[in-house]
Each structure stands twice: as C-alpha cells, then as structure tokens.
Scaffold this active site. Structure first.
Site, short mmCIF file in Angstrom:
data_model
loop_
_atom_site.label_atom_id
_atom_site.label_comp_id
_atom_site.label_asym_id
_atom_site.label_seq_id
_atom_site.Cartn_x
_atom_site.Cartn_y
_atom_site.Cartn_z
CG LEU A 204 -1.92 -1.14 1.35
CD1 LEU A 204 -2.88 -0.85 2.49
CD2 LEU A 204 -2.70 -1.35 0.07
CB THR A 244 -2.31 4.10 2.95
OG1 THR A 244 -3.08 2.89 2.94
CG2 THR A 244 -0.92 3.81 2.42
CD GLU A 248 3.60 3.94 4.58
OE1 GLU A 248 4.77 4.18 4.95
OE2 GLU A 248 3.12 2.79 4.61
CG HIS A 251 6.56 4.56 8.77
ND1 HIS A 251 6.91 3.91 9.92
CD2 HIS A 251 5.71 3.73 8.10
CE1 HIS A 251 6.29 2.73 9.96
NE2 HIS A 251 5.55 2.61 8.87
CG HIS A 257 5.20 -0.74 11.68
ND1 HIS A 257 6.07 -1.37 10.83
CD2 HIS A 257 4.39 0.03 10.89
CE1 HIS A 257 5.82 -1.01 9.58
NE2 HIS A 257 4.81 -0.18 9.59
CD1 TRP A 259 5.98 -5.31 15.18
CD2 TRP A 259 4.18 -4.30 14.35
NE1 TRP A 259 6.17 -5.15 13.82
CE2 TRP A 259 5.07 -4.55 13.30
CE3 TRP A 259 2.96 -3.67 14.07
CZ2 TRP A 259 4.79 -4.18 11.98
CZ3 TRP A 259 2.68 -3.33 12.76
CH2 TRP A 259 3.59 -3.56 11.73
CG ASP A 272 5.98 1.97 19.98
OD1 ASP A 272 6.51 1.97 21.11
OD2 ASP A 272 4.77 2.21 19.79
CB THR A 277 2.11 2.43 22.12
OG1 THR A 277 3.55 2.37 22.17
CG2 THR A 277 1.69 3.65 21.34
CG ASP A 314 -7.70 2.67 5.40
OD1 ASP A 314 -6.65 2.05 5.67
OD2 ASP A 314 -7.79 3.51 4.48
ZN ZN Z 1 4.36 1.10 8.19
#
Ligand code: ZN
Length: 732
Positions: A204, A244, A248, A251, A257, A259, A272, A277, A314
């Site tokens: 994606l 998406t 992004e 990032h 992420h 996890w 992370d 979190t 989403d």
């Molecule tokens: Zn990602």
C-alpha cells in the site's frame, strides 16, 4: 556504474522479505500494509556504515523525546510545537490514466490527514475508554502546495501519464522523470506524495524514516498506492479511509510500527520507543474486535491494535497517542532532514502580477523529432500567470545565440490559461542547434516576473545529400553533417551518441543507450540527410552494420528503420527487429554491452520499389525503441541509389569497362536466365578464363580479373541457351 535497481533484482529481495510476512489473526495469509520496514532494511544492506549514523541520530533523538516526556509529567500542557505548523504537500499522480485520481480524491486525503493529525477524526469515538486518556491531538497540519518550487501558482497536484510503477527503495522510478516518474519537489519545502501503482500490488505504501544522512534527497517522501489513497474515486475498501497516508507520514515523522522496529516478527523485547503504547507482540490485521491481548500484553485492555501505526483495516484505525504525537512533533522540530519544512512558504500563494507570462515549453522545433530547413514555424506554449487577460505579446526566437526574430502576436488569454504562440517562419541551416524562445511586452507592459519568460532547447535540422550517402561516424563532429538526432522522452540525454569504444570499422560508431535509461517504449532517432534519388534509379538500398545485446527476456529493445520521401511528413517502415532477432551477442547480457570485433552483423534493406519513380529524395530514420535492455550500436551506414546503363537495359547484358586495366564486369538485366557459360580468349585463341553456369545460375554481376594477363585484345564469349554473343575487349 548502473545505479538503477531493476525489477528482476527487486523481485528476489521482495521474496526474502515476503518470508517475514506473517499469518493474520484470522488465520489467513495477511497482507502487510506497508513496506517501510523492508525498505529501511534494504537501504541498510546497501549502506551498512550508515546504520551507525542512523543509530546515533536516533539515540540523540530519543534523549530529546524522553526529556520532553518527563517535562510533561509536571506540565501536561507542554507541547513540542506550540502553534499549528502546516506542511505543504505536493501530490504526484503517476499512472496510465492519472485523471482517475481526481482533485476531489486528493482533497479527501488532505481532509483525512488534517483530521487524524489534529485528533478531530470522527471515528475517534471508537477509541476504547481505557485508551482515551492517551489520545493525542497534535499541531501538524497539511495543505496542498499553493506555489511551486519556482514560486508559481499551483494546486499542488501533478499528473503524469506513465506506466511506471513504484519499486520501493532508493531510486524508486516513480520519483524520477528519467524513469517515467515525476521529479521530487524540493524536500526542504514540500512533503512529496507519489500516488501510483505498486509493482507488488499487495503493497500500500512506504516512506523512508528520517536520519538517513546518505539518502538522496529525491527519495524523501511517501509512496501511496492509488487504490489506498483518499476516501473516494480510485480508493477501494478496506483501504478507502485515507489511513495509508496517515500511517506513512507517521514513519516520515519518525514513528515505528506500534509493535516495534521489526518486520512483524513475534517479539516482546523490541519497542516503538513510545511510552504510552502498550507492548505488542506483532502486527494486527483486518477488523479485530476490542479487546485483544497477546503474549506481551496479556491483560485487558490489551494491545492498541486500533493505532494508526498497526496494520488493521482503515476503518478500524482511529488514533495516535500523545506519546506518538510528541515523537512526530519532536522529529519535525529537531531533525535536520525535516525541520526546514516548518519554515516553508509553500502554503502561501505567490504574489500575482498584472502581467506575468510563463514560457512553459518549446513545442516546435522540439528535440523529439528532426526538422527540415524551410518553413520552420517556432511554437512556444505559454501560461498567463498574470491577473490581467493577455491580449498582446512579443515572441522572440533566438537560434544559436544570434539576434532574435520577433513576432508580435495578438490573442485573448485569460488568467491561468495556456496557449501556443506561433512565430513567423524561420529558415535554419542544417545541423544541431540551440534555441531560446522568450516573451516580452505582455499587453505592451513590463512582465512582473521576467525570470519565467524563457524556454530553451535543442533541435536537429536535416541537410541534403547526393547518392551514395556513407557514414562511419569517424568525425568528432556529431551528429554528422546533415544528419539529425532526436528522442521523444523527457530527456535530451537519451539521444543517440557517438561511441568511440566500439566500431565495426575505424574508431567510432553510434550508440543508442538502452542500458542506463528506463524509458519503455520511448524512441531515440538517428535520421539521415535527404538523399537525392535520380529519376532513372533502378535500385535504392540501405546497408549498415549493427551490434546489440539483450538484457533479459523481459528487457529487450527494438530497431526499426523507416523511410520518408517528404522530409518526415509521412514515414514507411521497412525494417523491424527486436529482442533475440536484433541481438548479435548470444544469450543475455546483464552488464553494459560494448561489442567486440566479432559481434557486428551486416544488414541490407532494399527500398527500391518504395522509392524509385515515387520520390526524388529519401531520408532514412533509424529508430531505437527502448525496452530498458542493453545498448544498440550502428556503424558504416550506406544509403545509395544505382542507375543501370541504358545499353544494359536495352541489350540485356553489359561488358564494362572497356578498355579495362584489371577487373572486367559482366552485368545482366533483368537476370542471367539462359546464360550457360562465359569464356575469355586471347587474340590468338588461347583460353584465359572460363566459367560454366549449367549447374547453378550466374549472379547478375560477374567479375573477371584480367589484371594478370598481358595487354592486348581479348574475345569475350557469352553462351546462352538460344544464342552466342561475342565481344572484343581491350586490356591496357
Ligand atoms: Zn508502516
């Protein structure tokens, strides 16, 4: 050195990363939303030493971030960004049909980003009560760019018609016009988003994280699959809520992420680096229901799978935490490769002048085709950026920095509309020329922004030649006198070039570079002068030598030859070879091809029937069609018209020259049918040369070497099935 990563190589790498992709909670093979992790991993494989720099930048960053988080414990209202900062966004839609992604769809994505980053997203009501205290509402906002890098008005959306797909990683083709993409806008002023098709349709999107000191700035920004962008149009469920790009850009502003910093590997020991979190084992897919616990967080309320930085659908994602917002805003305000975005004026429309004409591009003469000498009409595409309707303009045309040819043009061009100005016809000598076209005196006044009034280019004018026309590319003057070069890509540099490291004869040849240019289907041309064809010509032929290699079964190129009798108004294709038929080196060649002496092959194309009696001149176009394969070389091109002797046509044979000093040629017309044998006798009756054609027929030209016989009179005897011809020949 070739720096472009070909899809074949990438496919191998993707396979490696695919093995890391895991099984979703519903037991099906899950589709990772994002390839940022694998892209970062690939980058560090290619730049191992830079990993140390990156770790250092991240460590320093983490200390700043944690200091902020500690300070907030005593002062919860403390923010890294005290005011709203709006980031200018440019959206590059690179698709076969970029109109599929409408302005409305782009705006829907901007609306999602502004809602998600401010915590005003309507679906934040879905945040479980246990997580509501952590809900982050930040100060980063986004606008579509209102001014271009050259301070012109824009709507921040670029559409590029192209079949180029994203190859995630450094030098992604969608980010480079040289590879069919759209060039990055200044990354210090704009957040670049490329909306396109991904080479792996399951991906994606991705974005490089900050802190890659060696990353080419053109690679900075995010790539977003066209079916996972915005909320309308080409966006498809379950990726049609614009998340998406939300993910992004997380990032892009240094979020990992949720996890941890790995490719969805089961582990409770990675992080992370955000303190609010919950620890999470690995990625979550689909539409899980709350709560979900795992090996790392086994008590309610469990893991925060509805975080924007997980992999759920989403409609299930709905928050960043306060810690994530602090992390992103710390990245924007302190990291050297992001901080300049805070000062960008990209959201502010440029000053509009009463009169401001922009020269957009030279339409004619362009480097996309070759041109003839007379009747050349200069054409310039302009845009009226001024607030006043444009009613008159002067068009100035300068060839090779000579004096300008000026045309006054009256028109009616409203604000922000484009048109093509056509100047008076000019006559230009044959050769390769520079051209500069610029506008002056819009509406009889001074242009408010003269810096955008000029467009420059190069073009070829074809010359004329007699027959034969021979070219071996030995002269350093290139293109050769009277010849033209052209190509229909965005890059002048894709033109064929003179190569001095390969030649069939002499020291040079012409090279079509398909190895370094990924321009599938684009053509580069070498065009001959217009060669005169005598009215009585009996044959017209093209001979040449070629050398070519094939990169792979997927990457091969084509050579086509076309002729024109009207200087390029119309063309007829007379030769076309590609791939295995074109190559002169066996197998596949993955390194840049330079032919050895034994790798040249001769070709002859007989164009007699297309030309004789129809055209009094002919030009020949050698057309290379790029398949991102390997290099194609041509050398020793010979184009010639032959006219037979009237006597030959009348009597059916001709013995010449007579007298001769050595070789005697016996020609037949139209054929040697019936010829049984040829013999040459001295005046005393002694046989000096003899050949029989009773088993195999003679060629139309029989060459007899008499250089070693004594001077004097000789008798040539032609024996046919139905007659015998005897002729006297004098040897000097
Ligand atoms: Zn990602």
């Amino acid at each position: 050195m070739k720096v472009i990563i070909r899809s074949g190589i990438v496919a191998v790498l993707l396979f490696v990363f695919n093995t890391l992709k895991s099984i979703g909670q519903d037991g099906q093979i899950a589709r990772p939303r994002c390839v940022t992790g694998s892209v970062m991993e690939k980058y560090f494989l290619q730049h191992p030493r830079e990993k140390l720099d990156f770790d250092k930048i991240q460590l320093d960053f983490q200390q700043r971030y944690e200091a902020l988080r500690r300070a907030k414990q005593s002062n919860p209202s403390l923010k890294r960004l005290n005011t709203v900062v709006t980031i200018p966004v440019v959206v590059h839609v690179v698709m076969d049909d970029p109109s599929l992604v409408t302005d409305e769809q782009v705006q829907s994505q901007m609306d999602v980003l502004n809602a998600d980053y401010s915590g005003n997203n309507a679906d934040s009501v879905n945040i479980p009560a246990a997580f509501k205290p952590f809900f982050g509402k930040g100060n980063i906002r986004f606008c579509l760019a209102q001014r271009s890098p050259t301070d012109e008005p824009t709507n921040g959306i670029i559409r590029k018609v192209s079949s180029t797909t994203s190859i995630p990683g450094p030098a992604d083709p969608v980010k480079y016009s040289s590879m069919g993409g759209s060039d990055t806008w200044n990354v210090n002023k704009y957040l670049n988003i490329w909306v396109c098709k991904m080479t792996d349709l399951n991906d994606l999107g991705y974005s490089f994280m900050p802190g890659l000191s060696g990353l080419t700035s053109s690679d900075i920004g995010l790539v977003n699959a066209y079916h996972a962008f915005g909320t309308v149009g080409s966006a498809k469920s379950p990726f049609n809520k614009g998340r998406t790009a939300t993910h992004e850009i997380g990032h892009f502003f240094n979020l990992w992420h949720v996890w941890g910093a790995n490719e969805c590997v089961s582990s409770c020991f990675d992080s992370d680096f955000v303190d609010d979190t919950p620890n999470q084992d690995q990625c979550t897919y689909g539409t899980p229901s709350f709560p979900q616990t795992d090996a790392c967080t086994n008590m309610a309320p469990g893991i925060m799978f509805m975080n924007f930085m997980d992999y759920v659908d989403d409609a299930t994602m709905c928050l960043f935490t306060e810690g994530q917002v602090d992390r992103m805003e710390t990245a924007l305000s302190t990291l050297s490769d992001r901080v300049q975005l805070m000062n960008s004026n990209g959201c502010v429309p440029p000053v509009v002048h009463d009169q401001d004409v922009k020269a957009v591009t030279i339409v004619s003469p362009s480097y996309a085709d070759v041109h003839c000498q007379s009747g050349l009409l200069p054409k310039l595409r302009i845009e009226n950026l001024g607030s006043k309707t444009l009613t008159s303009i002067k068009l100035n045309v300068v060839i090779d920095e000579g004096s300008p040819a000026v045309t006054v043009i009256n028109l009616n061009l409203p604000t922000l509309q484009e048109t093509v100005l056509t100047g008076n016809a000019i006559t230009v000598a044959s050769g390769y020329h520079a051209i500069r076209m610029y506008t002056t005196e819009p509406n009889g006044a001074t242009d408010g922004q003269p810096g955008n009034d000029t467009a420059s280019g190069v073009f070829s004018i074809i010359g004329n030649s007699g027959s034969p026309l021979t070219e071996g590319f030995e002269s350093s003057a290139y293109p050769p006198s009277g010849w033209g070069i052209a190509n229909n890509s965005d890059l002048v540099s894709f033109n064929p070039v003179r190569a001095t490291n390969a030649a069939h004869s002499g020291n040079a040849s012409v090279k079509f570079d398909n190895y370094n240019f990924q321009l599938f289907g684009r053509q580069s041309l070498l065009v001959s002068p217009q060669m005169a064809v005598p009215d009585q010509a009996d044959s017209v032929k093209i001979t040449f030598w070629r050398a070519a290699a094939q990169y792979s079964s997927l990457h091969s190129d084509t050579l086509e030859i076309l002729i024109s009798g009207d200087c390029g108004q119309t063309y007829t294709s007379v030769y076309k070879k590609g791939g295995a038929d074109l190559k002169t080196r066996a197998g596949f060649t993955e390194i840049e091809f330079v032919p050895g002496a034994g790798e040249w092959v001769a070709d002859t194309v007989d164009i007699s029937n297309l030309v004789k009696g129809r055209y009094d001149q002919v030009m020949v176009q050698f057309r290379n069609i790029n398949g991102y394969g390997n290099n194609l070389y041509l050398d020793d091109i010979n184009i010639y018209a032959r006219t037979l002797s009237p006597r030959l046509k009348e009597q059916g044979y001709l013995i010449a020259p007579n007298p001769t000093t050595g070789v005697l040629n016996i020609q037949h017309y139209p054929s040697t049918t019936g010829l049984r044998g040829v013999a040459v006798y001295s005046s005393t009756g002694q046989l000096v040369w003899k050949e029989s054609y009773t088993v195999s027929a003679a060629g139309n030209n029989i060459a007899i070497n008499l250089s070693r016989v004594a001077a004097g009179l000789y008798i040539v005897r032609l024996v046919y099935a139905d007659r015998v011809v005897t002729r006297k020949v004098l040897k000097l």
